[in-house]
Scaffold this active site. Structure first.
Site, PDB file in Angstrom:
ATOM      1  N   HIS A  99       0.837  -1.196   0.000  1.00 32.01           N
ATOM      2  CA  HIS A  99       0.000   0.000   0.000  1.00 32.01           C
ATOM      3  C   HIS A  99       0.872   1.245   0.000  1.00 32.01           C
ATOM      4  CE1 HIS A  99       0.901  -0.735   4.259  1.00 32.01           C
ATOM      5  NE2 HIS A  99       0.773   0.579   4.435  1.00 32.01           N
ATOM      6  N   HIS A 101       0.810   5.378   1.293  1.00 34.88           N
ATOM      7  CA  HIS A 101       0.169   6.413   2.106  1.00 34.88           C
ATOM      8  C   HIS A 101       0.241   7.743   1.366  1.00 34.88           C
ATOM      9  CE1 HIS A 101       0.041   4.208   6.016  1.00 34.88           C
ATOM     10  NE2 HIS A 101       1.110   3.592   5.528  1.00 34.88           N
TER      11      HIS A 101
END
Ligand code: 5GP
Ligand code: ZN
Length: 137
Positions: A99, A101
């Site tokens: 992922h 941010h």
């Protein structure tokens, strides 16, 4: 049931405040956010880190991240935006599912890694997400 928290979010087994979704990517509000518009952009299939991604997955995350970043800019007009990726516990990662941010920076924020710190109210997350979604429409 998967042990991976982001796999469970992708599957809808854990509720999340969704911002953007396509075939390969889901973006949602980080529950540890410290800034309005702190969004996690996650690859839908489980892949632990960048080493595990193929070209299409890499491109999909980059494209979605840039789209959401532009929407964050339009919604919140931050002074800047930090884009973080970490790999492994030694790099401070707590969820081992690839992922990115997206952290809007306002004057005085500095660059401290202070998340995850709090648990913003669901309504606040939803309000932030709605402002971003409006810019993606
Ligand atoms: P990492 O520390 O692995 O780079 O990032 C993991 C992030 O996932 C943290 O910022 C944490 O706040 C976020 N996170 C963990 N569990 C959940 C959850 O159940 N829902 C949401 N929205 N975010 C989560
Ligand atoms: Zn996973």
């Amino acid at each position: 049931m998967s042990e991976c928290v982001f796999c469970r979010i992708v599957a809808g087994q854990i509720p999340s405040t969704r911002v953007y979704e396509d075939d390969l990517v889901l973006a949602f509000m980080d529950i540890g956010e410290v800034n309005p518009g702190h969004v996690l952009v996650a690859l839908k299939p489980h892949a632990e880190n960048l080493f595990a991604l193929d070209d299409a997955q890499t491109a999909a995350v980059a494209r979605a991240s840039a789209r959401v970043a532009r929407a964050i800019r339009a919604a919140f007009e931050p002074a800047g935006l930090s884009v973080y990726q970490a790999n492994g516990a030694a790099a401070g990662q707590t969820v081992f599912h690839y992922h990115v941010h997206l952290v809007p920076r306002h004057d005085g924020d500095g660059m401290a890694f202070t998340w995850p710190v709090n648990n913003p109210p669901r309504e606040q997350l939803e309000a932030h997400a709605a402002r971003i979604r409006a810019q993606l429409a």
